[in-house]
Design an enzyme around this catalytic site. Structure first.
Site, PDB file in Angstrom:
ATOM      1  N   LYS A 233     -35.346  35.271  20.609  1.00 47.66           N
ATOM      2  CA  LYS A 233     -34.045  34.598  20.510  1.00 47.66           C
ATOM      3  C   LYS A 233     -33.002  35.625  20.088  1.00 47.66           C
ATOM      4  O   LYS A 233     -33.349  36.665  19.518  1.00 47.66           O
ATOM      5  CB  LYS A 233     -34.120  33.465  19.478  1.00 47.66           C
ATOM      6  CG  LYS A 233     -34.963  32.294  19.995  1.00 47.66           C
ATOM      7  CD  LYS A 233     -34.851  31.071  19.133  1.00 47.66           C
ATOM      8  CE  LYS A 233     -35.648  29.923  19.721  1.00 47.66           C
ATOM      9  NZ  LYS A 233     -34.900  29.103  20.671  1.00 47.66           N
TER      10      LYS A 233
ATOM     11  N   HIS B 167     -45.335  27.657  26.566  1.00 46.62           N
ATOM     12  CA  HIS B 167     -44.689  27.980  27.847  1.00 46.62           C
ATOM     13  C   HIS B 167     -45.301  29.219  28.532  1.00 46.62           C
ATOM     14  O   HIS B 167     -45.682  29.169  29.696  1.00 46.62           O
ATOM     15  CB  HIS B 167     -43.191  28.223  27.661  1.00 46.62           C
ATOM     16  CG  HIS B 167     -42.461  27.077  27.014  1.00 46.62           C
ATOM     17  ND1 HIS B 167     -42.822  25.772  27.197  1.00 46.62           N
ATOM     18  CD2 HIS B 167     -41.386  27.050  26.179  1.00 46.62           C
ATOM     19  CE1 HIS B 167     -41.997  24.986  26.512  1.00 46.62           C
ATOM     20  NE2 HIS B 167     -41.119  25.741  25.885  1.00 46.62           N
TER      21      HIS B 167
ATOM     22  N   ARG C 105     -43.427  39.165  35.858  1.00 46.74           N
ATOM     23  CA  ARG C 105     -43.377  40.439  36.592  1.00 46.74           C
ATOM     24  C   ARG C 105     -44.796  40.940  36.785  1.00 46.74           C
ATOM     25  O   ARG C 105     -45.575  41.010  35.829  1.00 46.74           O
ATOM     26  CB  ARG C 105     -42.565  41.479  35.809  1.00 46.74           C
ATOM     27  CG  ARG C 105     -41.146  41.028  35.508  1.00 46.74           C
ATOM     28  CD  ARG C 105     -40.337  42.146  34.892  1.00 46.74           C
ATOM     29  NE  ARG C 105     -39.786  43.008  35.901  1.00 46.74           N
ATOM     30  CZ  ARG C 105     -38.501  42.988  36.292  1.00 46.74           C
ATOM     31  NH1 ARG C 105     -37.641  42.178  35.725  1.00 46.74           N
ATOM     32  NH2 ARG C 105     -38.073  43.793  37.235  1.00 46.74           N
TER      33      ARG C 105
ATOM     34  N   ARG D 289     -31.602  44.353  22.489  1.00 47.64           N
ATOM     35  CA  ARG D 289     -32.753  44.185  23.379  1.00 47.64           C
ATOM     36  C   ARG D 289     -34.038  43.948  22.610  1.00 47.64           C
ATOM     37  O   ARG D 289     -35.123  43.997  23.184  1.00 47.64           O
ATOM     38  CB  ARG D 289     -32.891  45.420  24.271  1.00 47.64           C
ATOM     39  CG  ARG D 289     -31.812  45.468  25.315  1.00 47.64           C
ATOM     40  CD  ARG D 289     -31.725  46.813  25.999  1.00 47.64           C
ATOM     41  NE  ARG D 289     -30.596  46.777  26.909  1.00 47.64           N
ATOM     42  CZ  ARG D 289     -30.693  46.585  28.221  1.00 47.64           C
ATOM     43  NH1 ARG D 289     -31.870  46.411  28.780  1.00 47.64           N
ATOM     44  NH2 ARG D 289     -29.611  46.555  28.975  1.00 47.64           N
TER      45      ARG D 289
ATOM     46  N   GLN E   4     -35.596  31.799  35.661  1.00 45.85           N
ATOM     47  CA  GLN E   4     -34.216  31.420  35.356  1.00 45.85           C
ATOM     48  C   GLN E   4     -33.490  32.589  34.716  1.00 45.85           C
ATOM     49  O   GLN E   4     -34.160  33.455  34.152  1.00 45.85           O
ATOM     50  CB  GLN E   4     -34.186  30.218  34.409  1.00 45.85           C
ATOM     51  CG  GLN E   4     -34.801  30.512  33.044  1.00 45.85           C
ATOM     52  CD  GLN E   4     -34.954  29.303  32.169  1.00 45.85           C
ATOM     53  OE1 GLN E   4     -35.155  28.207  32.621  1.00 45.85           O
ATOM     54  NE2 GLN E   4     -34.850  29.505  30.863  1.00 45.85           N
TER      55      GLN E   4
HETATM   56  O1  LIG Z   1     -39.290  24.455  24.218  1.00 43.47           O
HETATM   57  C1  LIG Z   1     -38.323  25.133  23.983  1.00 43.47           C
HETATM   58  O2  LIG Z   1     -37.605  25.592  25.027  1.00 43.47           O
HETATM   59  C2  LIG Z   1     -36.270  25.999  24.856  1.00 43.47           C
HETATM   60  C3  LIG Z   1     -35.930  26.813  26.095  1.00 43.47           C
HETATM   61  O3  LIG Z   1     -35.998  25.992  27.221  1.00 43.47           O
HETATM   62  P1  LIG Z   1     -35.154  26.363  28.507  1.00 43.47           P
HETATM   63  O4  LIG Z   1     -35.601  25.386  29.522  1.00 43.47           O
HETATM   64  O5  LIG Z   1     -33.707  26.220  28.124  1.00 43.47           O
HETATM   65  O6  LIG Z   1     -35.475  27.771  28.846  1.00 43.47           O
HETATM   66  C4  LIG Z   1     -36.090  26.810  23.611  1.00 43.47           C
HETATM   67  O7  LIG Z   1     -34.702  27.042  23.392  1.00 43.47           O
HETATM   68  C5  LIG Z   1     -36.628  26.041  22.431  1.00 43.47           C
HETATM   69  O8  LIG Z   1     -36.556  26.859  21.269  1.00 43.47           O
HETATM   70  C6  LIG Z   1     -38.045  25.642  22.658  1.00 43.47           C
HETATM   71  O9  LIG Z   1     -38.454  24.741  21.648  1.00 43.47           O
END
Ligand SMILES: O=C1O[C@H](COP(=O)(O)O)[C@@H](O)[C@H](O)[C@H]1O
Ligand SMILES: NC(=O)C1=CN([C@@H]2O[C@H](COP(=O)(O)OP(=O)(O)OC[C@H]3O[C@@H](n4cnc5c(N)ncnc54)[C@H](OP(=O)(O)O)[C@@H]3O)[C@@H](O)[C@H]2O)C=CC1
Length: 591
Positions: free
Chosen positions: A435, A339, A445, A567, A476
Site C-alpha cells: 500500500k 488474492h 508476470r 517503489r 488492472q
Molecule cells: O480485499 C481487498 O482488496 C482491496 C483491493 O481491491 P481492488 O479490487 O480495488 O484491487 C484492498 O484495497 C483491500 O485492502 C483488501 O482488503
C-alpha cells in the site's frame, strides 16, 4: 460477462423477462442433514426456460440449462421426466415449468457499510441493467442503522451508474431497480429481528418458490451470529438458501478452521460462498482460457521453460479509513494469503478434468498442498512512512489515528514461494504487495528462460536478461495481455529490439468490463461455485502462511520503512536477487 452478453445477443423477443426463469431446487432450511445443496447447475441438471434454444452460459462457459424444450406438446422432454421422477422421490421439489415460478431475495447484511454501498448495490444494479437478474427478485438491506426504504434507496442511488455507456440516461432502469430495494433495521444477533425480516421477505415472495441469498458484508466477528439467526429464522422454507461470506476468513489456520466449524453448524459447505473478489476479475478469469485453449502456451507452462513467476499488487494510497481493520491483519493476510495465492493456484494447477467447480477446486487444492510453507528468509516486510511531495504531506501508516503508534504491521511484503511438484520444482513464485506505493496495479508476470545457445546473444550485450521473453497479464488498471518478444529492427543492419505483442482490452473490447462483484454475485445466484473458495482450499492456504505470520509476530520483526508514494523497500530487490530474478514491473521502459 459472456453469459449475459450471449443472452443479450438473442433477438429481443427472446429477452423478455419471462424467458429468464430460475427455478427453485432444494427444499428445507439452510442445513439439510444427509443432503448437499448442490444446485442443478453444477450437477448438470436443467433450469427451465420457456424458449427453445435459449441458452444462458455460466461463467465457466458451460450452458446452465443444457436443454431445449420441444416445440408444442406431445411427449415429455427429458427435463420433464427428470422433474417428475425427482418429485416422486420427494428429494428435489422443482416447481413446475410454466406455473408460478421462483423468486430470489438478496439480503445485504451490513447494508449501511462501505462495501455494500461501493460495490454490492452497484453490482446488483449492473446485473439488473444487463437483464442478468432473474425476473422476480427483491433486494433487502439489513443493518442496525435506522433507515427507511426510501433512505436506503437514496443511499444506493448515489453510487449507481449506467452500465454500458456512462453518458446514457438510465434513470428509468434505476427507478425500476430501486423500487425492488427495501430495508430492515435489526441487530445482528437477534432472532426476533431476523424473523421480522423473514416476514417481510415472505410478503414479497408470495406465490413463488423462494430462494434466498444473504451477503455478509459485515465485520467477521459477527458472521456466526448472523448465520445462526438467518438460518433459524430467515432461511427459505422450500427453495435454496446461500450465504456469501466476505473475507477475512479468520486470521490464521486455527481461527479460520474455527470459523468454518461454526458456520457449518448452520450451513452445509455447498451453501457457503467464500468470496475472493480477485477471482471475479476479468484477467484472472482469462488466465485459464489463455493457458488451456492456446497451443502456444500450455507446452511452455512448466519449469522447463518458465524461469520465474511474479504476482504483483500495488496501491498508491494507504489504509485511509480502514486502519482499524488493517492493523489486525496486515498486507500478508489482506492480499497475499488470498488474492495473490488464489491467482497462483489457478496459474500453476494441472489441467482439471473439466470446468466443473469441483474439478477446478480439486486442482487448486493440490497445488496449495504441494507448496512448502513460506520461510522467514524468503520474506521481507515494509511499512510506509510519511512523505511530502508537491507541497502535500502524505501521512505514514502509524500516523493514522486508528493505528497504534508502535504498530509493526506490514503494509508491504515480498515473498518467494515454491511448489514442490514435478512441474514447478525450483521455480520461484515471487509475490509483492504493498500500500502507499508509487502506482496502483495488479499483474501476473511470467519470465521465460534464456534461449539456449542463442545465435543472437552478442546483439544483447552482456546482459542476456534483456532478451527475456515475458508474458504479462495486467489485471488492472488498463487490462491487457502482452508478450514481450525479440525482433529485428527493420533496416539493412542487424539491430534487435524488444517489442510487445499486445492485447490491450480497451482497444480490442471497447465495452466496459464488468466489475468482479457482478460476476461473483451472478454466480452465487446461479449456484456456480467455481470462483468461490472451498474450505479445504482455505485450510491449505492458511497452512502456508500461518507459521510465518506467527514467527513475525512473536519475534516482533520490524518492517523496513519506505516513503509514501515510493517503489517500496529495497529489501524486495535483495529477495528477488537471491533467486536471480528482477522484478518485471521495475524494469524500465514501459514495463
Ligand atoms: O480485499 C481487498 O482488496 C482491496 C483491493 O481491491 P481492488 O479490487 O480495488 O484491487 C484492498 O484495497 C483491500 O485492502 C483488501 O482488503
Ligand atoms: N470495504 C472494502 O473495500 C472491503 C471490505 N471487505 C470486507 O467486507 C466486509 C464489510 O466491509 P465494510 O463495508 O468496509 O465494513 P464496515 O466497517 O463499513 O461495516 C459494514 C457494516 O457493519 C456494521 N458494523 C460495523 N462495525 C460493526 C461492529 N463492530 N459490530 C457490529 N456491526 C458493525 C455497520 O452497520 P450498522 O452499524 O448499521 O449495523 C457497518 O455499516 C468486512 O468483512 C470487510 O473486511 C472485503 C474487501 C474489501
Amino acid at each position: 460477462m459472456a453469459r449475459c452478453y450471449s443472452l443479450c445477443s438473442f433477438p429481443t423477443s427472446f429477452l423478455s423477462p419471462s424467458s429468464f426463469k430460475h427455478e427453485g431446487y432444494l427444499s428445507g432450511r439452510m442445513m439439510v442433514p444427509g443432503r448437499t445443496n448442490t444446485p442443478p447447475i453444477s450437477r448438470g441438471y436443467p433450469s427451465f426456460y420457456s424458449r427453445k434454444e435459449f441458452e444462458l452460459k455460466s461463467s465457466n462457459g458451460y450452458p446452465l440449462n443444457a436443454v431445449s424444450f420441444p416445440d408444442g406438446l406431445g411427449g415429455k422432454s427429458s427435463t420433464e421426466e427428470l422433474v417428475e421422477n425427482r418429485m416422486k422421490d420427494g428429494s428435489v421439489p422443482f416447481s413446475e415449468p410454466g406455473k408460478a415460478g421462483s423468486t430470489v431475495s438478496i439480503t445485504v447484511v451490513g447494508a449501511s457499510g462501505d462495501l455494500a454501498r461501493k460495490k454490492i448495490f452497484p453490482a446488483l444494479f449492473a446485473l439488473f441493467y444487463e437483464d442478468c437478474l432473474p425476473e422476480h427478485f427483491t433486494i433487502f438491506g439489513y443493518a442496525r442503522s435506522k433507515m427507511s426504504d426510501e433512505e436506503l434507496r437514496n443511499m444506493i442511488s448515489e453510487t449507481l451508474t449506467c452500465r454500458i455507456d456512462k453518458r446514457e440516461n438510465c434513470s428509468d432502469k434505476m427507478d425500476q431497480f430501486l423500487q425492488r430495494c427495501f430495508y430492515h433495521s435489526g441487530q445482528y444477533n437477534s432472532e426476533e429481528n431476523f424473523s421480522e425480516l423473514d416476514k417481510k421477505l415472505k410478503e414479497k415472495e408470495v406465490g413463488r418458490l423462494p430462494n434466498r441469498l444473504f451477503y455478509l458484508s459485515i465485520p467477521p466477528n459477527i458472521f456466526v451470529d448472523v448465520v445462526r439467526c438467518a438460518s433459524h429464522c430467515a432461511s427459505s422454507a422450500n427453495g435454496w438458501t446461500r450465504v456469501i461470506v466476505e473475507k477475512p476468513f479468520g486470521r490464521d489456520l486455527e481461527s479460520s478452521g474455527e470459523l468454518t466449524r461454526c458456520l457449518k453448524q448452520h450451513l452445509s459447505e455447498d451453501q457457503i460462498f467464500r468470496i475472493d473478489h480477485y477471482l471475479g476479475k476479468e484477467l484472472v478469469e482469462n488466465l485459464s482460457v489463455l493457458r488451456f485453449s492456446n497451443l502456444v502456451f500450455e507446452p511452455l507452462w512448466s519449469r522447463n521453460y518458465i524461469r520465474n513467476v511474479q504476482l504483483i499488487f500495488s496501491e498508491n494510497f494507504g489504509t485511509e479509513g480502514r486502519g482499524g481493520y488493517f492493523d489486525n491483519y496486515g498486507i500478508i493476510r489482506d492480499i497475499m494469503q488470498n488474492h495473490l495465492l488464489q491467482i497462483l493456484a489457478l496459474f500453476a494447477m494441472e489441467t482439471p478434468v473439466s470446468l466443473d467447480a469441483e474439478d477446478i477446486r480439486n486442482e487448486k487444492v493440490k497445488v496449495l498442498r504441494s507448496m512448502r510453507p513460506l520461510q522467514i528468509d524468503d520474506l521481507i516486510v515494509g511499512q510506509y512512512k510519511g512523505h511530502s511531495a508537491g507541497g502535500k504531506f502524505y501521512p505514514g501508516y502509524t500516523e493514522d489515528p486508528t493505528v497504534p503508534n508502535d504498530s509493526l504491521t506490514p503494509t508491504f511484503a515480498a515473498a518467494a514461494l515454491f511448489i514442490n511438484n514435478a512441474r514447478w520444482d525450483g521455480v520461484p513464485f515471487l509475490m509483492k504487495a504493498g500500500k502507499a506505493l508509487h502506482t496502483k496495479g495488479a499483474e501476473i508476470r511470467v519470465q521465460f528462460r534464456h534461449v539456449p545457445g542463442n545465435l543472437y546473444k552478442r546483439n544483447f550485450g552482456t546482459d542476456l536478461d534483456k532478451a527475456t521473453n515475458e508474458l504479462v497479464l495486467r489485471v488492472q488498471p488498463d487490462e491487457a495481455i502482452y508478450l514481450r518478444i525479440n525482433n529485428k529492427v527493420p533496416g539493412l543492419g542487424m539491430r534487435l529490439d524488444r517489442s510487445d505483442l499486445n492485447l490491450l482490452y480497451k482497444t480490442r473490447y471497447p465495452k466496459e468490463i464488468p466489475d468482479a462483484y457482478e460476476r461473483l454475485l451472478l454466480d452465487a445466484i446461479e449456484g456456480e461455485r467455481r470462483l468461490f473458495i472451498r474450505s479445504d482450499e482455505l485450510d491449505a492456504a492458511w497452512a502456508l502462511f500461518t507459521p510465518l505470520l506467527k514467527e513475525l509476530e512473536e519475534r516482533k520483526i520490524a518492517p523496513e520503512l519506505y516513503p509514501y508514494g515510493s517503489r517500496g523497500p529495497v529489501g524486495a530487490h535483495y529477495l528477488a536477487a537471491k533467486y536471480n530474478v528482477r522484478w518485471g514491473d521495475l524494469g524500465g521502459e514501459n514495463s
